[in-house]
Scaffold this motif. Structure first.
Motif, PDB file in Angstrom:
ATOM      1  N   ILE A   5     -92.749  -6.462 -95.288  1.00 12.71           N
ATOM      2  CA  ILE A   5     -92.720  -7.809 -94.709  1.00 12.71           C
ATOM      3  C   ILE A   5     -94.033  -8.479 -95.085  1.00 12.71           C
ATOM      4  CG2 ILE A   5     -92.510  -9.152 -92.586  1.00 12.71           C
ATOM      5  CD1 ILE A   5     -90.011  -7.443 -93.220  1.00 12.71           C
ATOM      6  N   LEU A   6     -93.943  -9.606 -95.790  1.00 13.14           N
ATOM      7  CA  LEU A   6     -95.136 -10.263 -96.314  1.00 13.14           C
ATOM      8  C   LEU A   6     -95.308 -11.653 -95.729  1.00 13.14           C
ATOM      9  CD1 LEU A   6     -94.590  -9.317-100.068  1.00 13.14           C
ATOM     10  CD2 LEU A   6     -95.978  -8.102 -98.378  1.00 13.14           C
ATOM     11  N   ASP A   7     -96.548 -12.070 -95.616  1.00 16.75           N
ATOM     12  CA  ASP A   7     -96.911 -13.440 -95.270  1.00 16.75           C
ATOM     13  C   ASP A   7     -96.404 -13.908 -93.911  1.00 16.75           C
ATOM     14  OD1 ASP A   7     -98.199 -13.684 -97.758  1.00 16.75           O
ATOM     15  OD2 ASP A   7     -96.300 -14.206 -98.717  1.00 16.75           O
ATOM     16  N   TYR A   8     -96.485 -13.052 -92.911  1.00 15.52           N
ATOM     17  CA  TYR A   8     -96.167 -13.448 -91.543  1.00 15.52           C
ATOM     18  C   TYR A   8     -97.464 -13.816 -90.842  1.00 15.52           C
ATOM     19  CZ  TYR A   8     -91.205 -12.161 -91.485  1.00 15.52           C
ATOM     20  OH  TYR A   8     -89.853 -12.111 -91.697  1.00 15.52           O
ATOM     21  N   LYS A   9     -97.336 -14.360 -89.651  1.00 15.56           N
ATOM     22  CA  LYS A   9     -98.524 -14.800 -88.918  1.00 15.56           C
ATOM     23  C   LYS A   9     -98.380 -14.420 -87.445  1.00 15.56           C
ATOM     24  CE  LYS A   9     -98.844 -19.177 -88.294  1.00 15.56           C
ATOM     25  NZ  LYS A   9     -99.013 -20.611 -88.502  1.00 15.56           N
ATOM     26  N   ALA A  10     -99.463 -13.914 -86.880  1.00 21.76           N
ATOM     27  CA  ALA A  10     -99.517 -13.622 -85.449  1.00 21.76           C
ATOM     28  C   ALA A  10    -100.368 -14.683 -84.771  1.00 21.76           C
ATOM     29  CB  ALA A  10    -100.130 -12.249 -85.202  1.00 21.76           C
ATOM     30  N   ARG A  11     -99.886 -15.179 -83.643  1.00 21.37           N
ATOM     31  CA  ARG A  11    -100.686 -16.068 -82.799  1.00 21.37           C
ATOM     32  C   ARG A  11    -101.015 -15.297 -81.532  1.00 21.37           C
ATOM     33  NH1 ARG A  11     -97.718 -20.964 -81.860  1.00 21.37           N
ATOM     34  NH2 ARG A  11     -98.432 -21.526 -83.928  1.00 21.37           N
ATOM     35  N   VAL A  12    -102.295 -15.103 -81.291  1.00 20.40           N
ATOM     36  CA  VAL A  12    -102.783 -14.344 -80.143  1.00 20.40           C
ATOM     37  C   VAL A  12    -103.515 -15.310 -79.229  1.00 20.40           C
ATOM     38  CG1 VAL A  12    -104.295 -12.456 -79.411  1.00 20.40           C
ATOM     39  CG2 VAL A  12    -103.060 -12.296 -81.600  1.00 20.40           C
ATOM     40  N   GLN A  13    -103.045 -15.399 -77.978  1.00 18.47           N
ATOM     41  CA  GLN A  13    -103.688 -16.282 -77.017  1.00 18.47           C
ATOM     42  C   GLN A  13    -103.907 -15.529 -75.706  1.00 18.47           C
ATOM     43  OE1 GLN A  13    -100.675 -19.465 -77.208  1.00 18.47           O
ATOM     44  NE2 GLN A  13    -102.299 -20.790 -78.011  1.00 18.47           N
ATOM     45  N   VAL A  14    -105.069 -15.762 -75.118  1.00 19.85           N
ATOM     46  CA  VAL A  14    -105.374 -15.230 -73.794  1.00 19.85           C
ATOM     47  C   VAL A  14    -105.585 -16.420 -72.871  1.00 19.85           C
ATOM     48  CG1 VAL A  14    -106.994 -13.864 -72.421  1.00 19.85           C
ATOM     49  CG2 VAL A  14    -106.408 -13.134 -74.744  1.00 19.85           C
ATOM     50  N   PHE A  15    -104.949 -16.357 -71.702  1.00 22.85           N
ATOM     51  CA  PHE A  15    -105.024 -17.425 -70.700  1.00 22.85           C
ATOM     52  C   PHE A  15    -105.637 -16.871 -69.427  1.00 22.85           C
ATOM     53  CE2 PHE A  15    -101.350 -18.123 -73.375  1.00 22.85           C
ATOM     54  CZ  PHE A  15    -101.405 -19.465 -73.689  1.00 22.85           C
ATOM     55  N   SER A  34    -100.620 -13.535 -74.670  1.00 25.47           N
ATOM     56  CA  SER A  34     -99.400 -13.961 -75.356  1.00 25.47           C
ATOM     57  C   SER A  34     -99.506 -13.581 -76.826  1.00 25.47           C
ATOM     58  CB  SER A  34     -99.227 -15.476 -75.216  1.00 25.47           C
ATOM     59  OG  SER A  34     -98.160 -15.933 -76.018  1.00 25.47           O
ATOM     60  N   LEU A  35     -98.492 -12.863 -77.320  1.00 23.29           N
ATOM     61  CA  LEU A  35     -98.426 -12.470 -78.723  1.00 23.29           C
ATOM     62  C   LEU A  35     -97.156 -13.071 -79.324  1.00 23.29           C
ATOM     63  CD1 LEU A  35     -99.228  -8.663 -78.330  1.00 23.29           C
ATOM     64  CD2 LEU A  35    -100.825 -10.529 -78.804  1.00 23.29           C
ATOM     65  N   LYS A  36     -97.313 -13.846 -80.372  1.00 25.93           N
ATOM     66  CA  LYS A  36     -96.155 -14.442 -81.048  1.00 25.93           C
ATOM     67  C   LYS A  36     -96.237 -14.139 -82.532  1.00 25.93           C
ATOM     68  CE  LYS A  36     -95.281 -18.007 -77.670  1.00 25.93           C
ATOM     69  NZ  LYS A  36     -95.019 -19.404 -77.408  1.00 25.93           N
ATOM     70  N   LEU A  37     -95.098 -13.800 -83.100  1.00 23.45           N
ATOM     71  CA  LEU A  37     -94.993 -13.489 -84.519  1.00 23.45           C
ATOM     72  C   LEU A  37     -94.117 -14.534 -85.194  1.00 23.45           C
ATOM     73  CD1 LEU A  37     -95.531 -11.486 -86.872  1.00 23.45           C
ATOM     74  CD2 LEU A  37     -93.427 -10.305 -86.176  1.00 23.45           C
ATOM     75  N   PHE A  38     -94.616 -15.089 -86.293  1.00 25.25           N
ATOM     76  CA  PHE A  38     -93.897 -16.120 -87.050  1.00 25.25           C
ATOM     77  C   PHE A  38     -93.702 -15.657 -88.489  1.00 25.25           C
ATOM     78  CE2 PHE A  38     -96.230 -18.215 -83.683  1.00 25.25           C
ATOM     79  CZ  PHE A  38     -95.281 -19.071 -83.142  1.00 25.25           C
ATOM     80  N   ASP A  39     -92.539 -15.988 -89.051  1.00 25.25           N
ATOM     81  CA  ASP A  39     -92.309 -15.663 -90.455  1.00 25.25           C
ATOM     82  C   ASP A  39     -92.978 -16.707 -91.339  1.00 25.25           C
ATOM     83  OD1 ASP A  39     -90.603 -17.894 -90.566  1.00 25.25           O
ATOM     84  OD2 ASP A  39     -88.772 -16.710 -90.671  1.00 25.25           O
ATOM     85  N   ASN A  40     -92.801 -16.577 -92.653  1.00 25.89           N
ATOM     86  CA  ASN A  40     -93.476 -17.488 -93.579  1.00 25.89           C
ATOM     87  C   ASN A  40     -92.880 -18.890 -93.613  1.00 25.89           C
ATOM     88  OD1 ASN A  40     -91.139 -16.810 -94.942  1.00 25.89           O
ATOM     89  ND2 ASN A  40     -92.189 -15.540 -96.465  1.00 25.89           N
ATOM     90  N   LYS A  41     -91.831 -19.122 -92.803  1.00 23.35           N
ATOM     91  CA  LYS A  41     -91.274 -20.475 -92.659  1.00 23.35           C
ATOM     92  C   LYS A  41     -91.549 -21.032 -91.267  1.00 23.35           C
ATOM     93  CE  LYS A  41     -87.720 -19.598 -96.044  1.00 23.35           C
ATOM     94  NZ  LYS A  41     -86.363 -19.145 -96.273  1.00 23.35           N
ATOM     95  N   GLU A  42     -92.476 -20.384 -90.549  1.00 26.79           N
ATOM     96  CA  GLU A  42     -92.882 -20.798 -89.199  1.00 26.79           C
ATOM     97  C   GLU A  42     -91.812 -20.583 -88.128  1.00 26.79           C
ATOM     98  OE1 GLU A  42     -96.044 -21.779 -88.265  1.00 26.79           O
ATOM     99  OE2 GLU A  42     -96.608 -21.316 -90.321  1.00 26.79           O
ATOM    100  N   ASN A  43     -90.793 -19.768 -88.402  1.00 22.20           N
ATOM    101  CA  ASN A  43     -89.796 -19.413 -87.388  1.00 22.20           C
ATOM    102  C   ASN A  43     -90.363 -18.319 -86.500  1.00 22.20           C
ATOM    103  OD1 ASN A  43     -87.646 -21.076 -88.449  1.00 22.20           O
ATOM    104  ND2 ASN A  43     -87.506 -19.595 -90.118  1.00 22.20           N
ATOM    105  N   GLU A  44     -90.203 -18.471 -85.202  1.00 18.46           N
ATOM    106  CA  GLU A  44     -90.677 -17.431 -84.288  1.00 18.46           C
ATOM    107  C   GLU A  44     -89.744 -16.222 -84.386  1.00 18.46           C
ATOM    108  OE1 GLU A  44     -90.804 -16.922 -79.594  1.00 18.46           O
ATOM    109  OE2 GLU A  44     -92.228 -18.456 -80.291  1.00 18.46           O
ATOM    110  N   ILE A  45     -90.321 -15.066 -84.704  1.00 13.60           N
ATOM    111  CA  ILE A  45     -89.565 -13.832 -84.876  1.00 13.60           C
ATOM    112  C   ILE A  45     -89.612 -12.995 -83.603  1.00 13.60           C
ATOM    113  CG2 ILE A  45     -89.447 -11.668 -86.200  1.00 13.60           C
ATOM    114  CD1 ILE A  45     -88.703 -14.269 -87.747  1.00 13.60           C
ATOM    115  N   SER A  46     -90.742 -13.005 -82.932  1.00 14.01           N
ATOM    116  CA  SER A  46     -90.926 -12.170 -81.752  1.00 14.01           C
ATOM    117  C   SER A  46     -91.992 -12.798 -80.862  1.00 14.01           C
ATOM    118  CB  SER A  46     -91.359 -10.762 -82.189  1.00 14.01           C
ATOM    119  OG  SER A  46     -91.687  -9.965 -81.073  1.00 14.01           O
TER     120      SER A  46
END
Length: 167
Positions: free
Chosen positions: A87-97, A137-149
């Motif tokens: 799986i290539l070129d995905y992105k994780a967004r990590v946020q702490v609140f 909060s952990l969010k995973l996005f594919d290379n088209k910015e779709n939320e995967i998880s």
């Protein structure tokens, strides 16, 4: 009750996630119990009437094919790939609140996943001025910015202390 369902979810998900984070060294996991033969509230994935409960959804979340998780043992975030694909070129967004939903940490990390892998990708830093209870909060996005998880944790600055003398 709703409290019992949330507790079941929050107890089951970390058990399966601990296996996922350590799957290179772990040989398996034993789940007690799949279903219950009499009415009760805890640990089974299905109730007496074979209806899913919070534990079922916690196990399902932890075993997503592509998953981001928080490892309580080392304060690190892991990327899990339970597929046979690179799986290539995905992105994780990590946020702490904090407890008031104010963002106190926000980072995006580019990720690639090896097949059938479990790898740490970020250690959470020491957070300054964090409230006693805070959220991850952990969010995973594919290379088209779709939320995967997505995955969400309620955390505490107070460490758990096991009471081995309690009976």
């Amino acid at each position: 009750s709703l409290k019992a369902q949330i507790m079941n979810y929050e107890l089951m998900r970390p058990m399966f996630e601990a296996f996922q984070a350590n799957k290179k060294n772990a040989t398996g996991i034993i789940q007690w119990m799949l279903n219950s033969s009499w009415p009760e509230m805890y640990w089974q994935l299905y109730d007496t009437f074979l209806r899913q409960n919070g534990a079922y959804y916690g196990a399902k979340k932890a075993n997503e094919p592509l998953h981001l998780l928080y490892n309580y043992g080392d304060n690190s975030l892991y990327k899990i790939n339970d597929t046979l694909d690179n799986i290539l070129d995905y992105k994780a967004r990590v946020q702490v609140f904090d407890i008031n939903s104010k963002i106190i940490f926000n980072e995006e990390v580019n990720l690639s996943f090896s097949p059938e892998s479990s790898e740490a990708f970020l250690k959470l830093p020491d957070l300054e001025n964090v409230t006693n209870t805070y959220f991850l909060s952990l969010k995973l996005f594919d290379n088209k910015e779709n939320e995967i998880s997505n995955n969400f944790y309620w955390l505490s600055t107070k460490e758990d202390i096991l009471d081995y003398e309690y009976e």
